[in-house]
Design a protein around this motif. Structure first.
Motif, PDB file in Angstrom:
ATOM      1  N   ARG A 220      -2.672  -6.951   0.834  1.00 52.85           N
ATOM      2  CA  ARG A 220      -3.844  -7.836   0.798  1.00 52.85           C
ATOM      3  C   ARG A 220      -3.566  -9.145   1.532  1.00 52.85           C
ATOM      4  N   ASP A 221      -2.354  -9.675   1.380  1.00 52.90           N
ATOM      5  CA  ASP A 221      -2.006 -10.892   2.107  1.00 52.90           C
ATOM      6  C   ASP A 221      -2.070 -10.664   3.607  1.00 52.90           C
ATOM      7  N   ALA A 222      -1.609  -9.496   4.055  1.00 52.72           N
ATOM      8  CA  ALA A 222      -1.659  -9.195   5.478  1.00 52.72           C
ATOM      9  C   ALA A 222      -3.105  -9.098   5.963  1.00 52.72           C
ATOM     10  N   LEU A 223      -3.970  -8.490   5.143  1.00 54.99           N
ATOM     11  CA  LEU A 223      -5.383  -8.410   5.510  1.00 54.99           C
ATOM     12  C   LEU A 223      -6.002  -9.796   5.638  1.00 54.99           C
ATOM     13  N   GLU A 224      -5.727 -10.661   4.697  1.00 52.44           N
ATOM     14  CA  GLU A 224      -6.301 -12.003   4.744  1.00 52.44           C
ATOM     15  C   GLU A 224      -5.778 -12.785   5.947  1.00 52.44           C
ATOM     16  N   ALA A 225      -4.541 -12.532   6.338  1.00 55.78           N
ATOM     17  CA  ALA A 225      -3.993 -13.211   7.507  1.00 55.78           C
ATOM     18  C   ALA A 225      -4.745 -12.826   8.773  1.00 55.78           C
ATOM     19  N   LEU A 226      -5.257 -11.576   8.820  1.00 59.25           N
ATOM     20  CA  LEU A 226      -6.013 -11.136   9.997  1.00 59.25           C
ATOM     21  C   LEU A 226      -7.228 -12.036  10.230  1.00 59.25           C
ATOM     22  N   ALA A 227      -7.838 -12.465   9.136  1.00 57.14           N
ATOM     23  CA  ALA A 227      -9.044 -13.293   9.266  1.00 57.14           C
ATOM     24  C   ALA A 227      -8.740 -14.660   9.852  1.00 57.14           C
ATOM     25  N   ASP A 228      -7.468 -15.061   9.837  1.00 59.00           N
ATOM     26  CA  ASP A 228      -7.097 -16.391  10.320  1.00 59.00           C
ATOM     27  C   ASP A 228      -6.384 -16.361  11.668  1.00 59.00           C
ATOM     28  N   LEU A 229      -6.380 -15.194  12.325  1.00 57.88           N
ATOM     29  CA  LEU A 229      -5.664 -15.100  13.598  1.00 57.88           C
ATOM     30  C   LEU A 229      -6.344 -15.900  14.709  1.00 57.88           C
ATOM     31  N   GLY A 230      -7.677 -15.945  14.672  1.00 60.03           N
ATOM     32  CA  GLY A 230      -8.396 -16.728  15.675  1.00 60.03           C
ATOM     33  C   GLY A 230      -8.814 -15.909  16.883  1.00 60.03           C
ATOM     34  N   VAL A 244       0.694   5.971  -1.319  1.00 60.95           N
ATOM     35  CA  VAL A 244       0.191   5.185  -2.447  1.00 60.95           C
ATOM     36  C   VAL A 244       1.076   5.431  -3.665  1.00 60.95           C
ATOM     37  N   SER A 245       1.475   4.364  -4.325  1.00 60.62           N
ATOM     38  CA  SER A 245       2.256   4.502  -5.545  1.00 60.62           C
ATOM     39  C   SER A 245       1.395   5.166  -6.621  1.00 60.62           C
ATOM     40  N   PRO A 246       1.927   6.171  -7.324  1.00 62.67           N
ATOM     41  CA  PRO A 246       1.139   6.849  -8.350  1.00 62.67           C
ATOM     42  C   PRO A 246       0.539   5.877  -9.356  1.00 62.67           C
ATOM     43  N   GLY A 247      -0.742   6.065  -9.641  1.00 63.45           N
ATOM     44  CA  GLY A 247      -1.442   5.204 -10.576  1.00 63.45           C
ATOM     45  C   GLY A 247      -2.130   4.021  -9.937  1.00 63.45           C
ATOM     46  N   HIS A 248      -1.961   3.864  -8.618  1.00 60.44           N
ATOM     47  CA  HIS A 248      -2.563   2.715  -7.937  1.00 60.44           C
ATOM     48  C   HIS A 248      -3.505   3.158  -6.821  1.00 60.44           C
ATOM     49  N   GLU A 249      -4.146   4.295  -7.031  1.00 62.45           N
ATOM     50  CA  GLU A 249      -5.062   4.811  -6.009  1.00 62.45           C
ATOM     51  C   GLU A 249      -6.238   3.860  -5.755  1.00 62.45           C
ATOM     52  N   ASP A 250      -6.619   3.087  -6.772  1.00 57.55           N
ATOM     53  CA  ASP A 250      -7.726   2.146  -6.592  1.00 57.55           C
ATOM     54  C   ASP A 250      -7.413   1.084  -5.547  1.00 57.55           C
ATOM     55  N   GLU A 251      -6.133   0.829  -5.328  1.00 55.60           N
ATOM     56  CA  GLU A 251      -5.750  -0.184  -4.346  1.00 55.60           C
ATOM     57  C   GLU A 251      -6.215   0.203  -2.945  1.00 55.60           C
ATOM     58  N   VAL A 252      -6.227   1.495  -2.660  1.00 59.86           N
ATOM     59  CA  VAL A 252      -6.660   1.958  -1.333  1.00 59.86           C
ATOM     60  C   VAL A 252      -8.126   1.615  -1.112  1.00 59.86           C
ATOM     61  N   ALA A 253      -8.966   1.899  -2.102  1.00 55.93           N
ATOM     62  CA  ALA A 253     -10.390   1.584  -1.978  1.00 55.93           C
ATOM     63  C   ALA A 253     -10.601   0.087  -1.812  1.00 55.93           C
ATOM     64  N   ASP A 254      -9.831  -0.715  -2.545  1.00 57.70           N
ATOM     65  CA  ASP A 254      -9.963  -2.164  -2.435  1.00 57.70           C
ATOM     66  C   ASP A 254      -9.571  -2.653  -1.044  1.00 57.70           C
ATOM     67  N   LEU A 255      -8.492  -2.086  -0.503  1.00 60.68           N
ATOM     68  CA  LEU A 255      -8.053  -2.485   0.838  1.00 60.68           C
ATOM     69  C   LEU A 255      -9.090  -2.110   1.889  1.00 60.68           C
ATOM     70  N   ARG A 256      -9.614  -0.904   1.771  1.00 64.62           N
ATOM     71  CA  ARG A 256     -10.621  -0.459   2.749  1.00 64.62           C
ATOM     72  C   ARG A 256     -11.886  -1.315   2.652  1.00 64.62           C
ATOM     73  N   SER A 257     -12.284  -1.656   1.445  1.00 68.57           N
ATOM     74  CA  SER A 257     -13.483  -2.466   1.264  1.00 68.57           C
ATOM     75  C   SER A 257     -13.298  -3.853   1.869  1.00 68.57           C
ATOM     76  N   ARG A 258     -12.142  -4.453   1.618  1.00 66.87           N
ATOM     77  CA  ARG A 258     -11.894  -5.789   2.159  1.00 66.87           C
ATOM     78  C   ARG A 258     -11.775  -5.741   3.684  1.00 66.87           C
ATOM     79  N   ALA A 259     -11.149  -4.706   4.217  1.00 69.24           N
ATOM     80  CA  ALA A 259     -11.037  -4.566   5.670  1.00 69.24           C
ATOM     81  C   ALA A 259     -12.417  -4.429   6.298  1.00 69.24           C
ATOM     82  N   GLU A 260     -13.318  -3.708   5.638  1.00 64.08           N
ATOM     83  CA  GLU A 260     -14.683  -3.563   6.150  1.00 64.08           C
ATOM     84  C   GLU A 260     -15.397  -4.913   6.147  1.00 64.08           C
TER      85      GLU A 260
END
Length: 387
Positions: A220-230, A244-260
């Motif tokens: 998520r930090d890497a994604l947010e850094a993309l927004a500040d590249l300029g 994906v680490s087992p039990g954290h599949e929701d993280e993928v959906a969150d990353l894709r949503s934020r990237a969109e």
């Protein structure tokens, strides 16, 4: 009083966990080195930990694993054993407390020392941090000695023991090994690209985070850094190189949503087989290890072993590693040449040579050195236990 070499207990290492887990892989690799040839290694794979709330089944599994057949006639194999367990809490219990219960009960039956990974720290979050701190303190206190992977981890462990009012055991540091993974020893970029995988190729202009995908890893930090590249960096995306680490599949959906939301491409490669890992790490445009609260990092070690120079946030462990291997990291944050990840990424995108280790950069210790150090420590504890 010390024992003779012939009468010293046999050292048995118990290595729990699935084959692909980083802690398990690290232990198996070290124990395959020549220095550990006189020790016995037993793999343990606890299953359905959530169905073993009392830990009795897991404890019985460890008891069976520590029994070593006496084919050789060596008297040490007839019950005189010293046990060393390599673990992080979730490898032996559904909770940190359950893991500690198994370990403390096992320690009451056997001379036991430990290698502990992923030491608890406040970044674990309120509640979870205190539970893990208490569990690690219990395990350490029940043992005759503990090995950790950094001075930062030693500090975290001593802090945990003090918070619980427990006496610390002898504690030693064996850093994670750093050595080239590429058998050809190539130091220059420009290798042929790895074939695109069904899950998606590594983006040509991408920040690449290697390792399991889970909250707090830094994706998520890497994604947010993309927004500040300029301006000029609108096509730069994120690649999650790993599964994906087992039990954290929701993280993928969150990353894709934020990237969109950001209008940025994101690629999740899934598991990368060992035979393709070096090429994948070397092909990455900008290697990033943005975990802000790391206590010791196998991901950073993997980047370095592939001769990459990852972008990493300054902190206790990173600063320790930077002092041990000068020039091996591109640090960002307060007190560095880059105020944040976006600034470091802009520099790396403009000058890719920043992300490759300079010829002659020393990485230490290598695997043989780390294994020899571990064996010396554990053999010393074994001899003390037998005296």
């Amino acid at each position: 009083m010390t024992t003779s070499r012939g009468s010293a207990p046999l050292v048995v290492h118990l290595v729990p966990g699935p084959t692909r887990h980083g802690v398990t892989r690290h232990a198996v690799d070290l124990l395959a080195r020549p220095a550990a040839a006189g020790h016995v290694v037993r793999r343990v794979l606890p299953t359905r930990l959530g169905d073993d709330p009392t830990g009795r089944a897991t404890l019985a599994l460890l008891e069976r694993a520590v029994v070593v057949p006496a084919e050789s006639g060596d008297e040490r194999r007839r019950g005189r054993t010293h046990v060393h367990v390599h673990l992080t809490d979730h490898l032996l219990g559904a909770t940190a407390g359950a893991c500690a219960t198994v370990v403390t009960r096992f320690a009451a039956r056997h001379p036991l020392t430990l290698t502990l990974h992923d030491l608890p720290q406040p970044a674990d979050g309120p509640g979870r941090f205190e539970r893990r701190r208490a569990a690690y303190a219990r395990m350490a206190s029940a043992s005759r000695g503990v090995v950790v992977a950094s001075e930062h981890e030693r500090t975290l462990l001593l802090t945990a023991l003090a918070a619980e009012g427990l006496t610390p055991p002898p504690t030693h540091v064996v850093p994670l090994p750093l050595e080239p993974l590429d058998p050809h020893g190539r130091d220059a970029p420009g290798l042929p690209p790895v074939p695109d995988r069904p899950e998606g190729p590594i983006g040509p202009r991408s920040l690449v985070v290697f390792g399991y995908v889970y909250p707090g890893k830094g994706h998520r930090d890497a994604l947010e850094a993309l927004a500040d590249l300029g301006p000029g960096f609108e096509d730069v995306g994120l690649t999650a190189l790993g599964e994906v680490s087992p039990g954290h599949e929701d993280e993928v959906a969150d990353l894709r949503s934020r990237a969109e939301d950001l209008g940025r491409p994101v690629v999740l490669t899934g598991h990368v087989p060992d035979d393709g890992l070096v090429e994948a790490l070397r092909r990455a445009r900008v290697p990033v290890a943005p975990h802000r609260h790391v206590s010791a990092s196998g991901s950073i070690s993997s980047w370095l072993s592939a001769r990459r120079r990852p972008l990493v946030p300054a902190g206790a462990y990173v600063d320790e590693l930077d002092a041990r291997c000068p020039g091996a990291l591109v640090r960002y944050g307060p007190g560095t040449g880059y105020p944040d990840l976006a600034a470091a990424a802009r520099a790396a995108l403009a000058d890719p040579s920043l992300t490759w280790l300079a010829p002659g950069t020393r990485l230490a210790p290598d695997g043989d050195e780390a294994a020899a150090r571990l064996v010396r420590i554990v053999d010393g504890w074994s001899a003390e236990a037998a005296s």
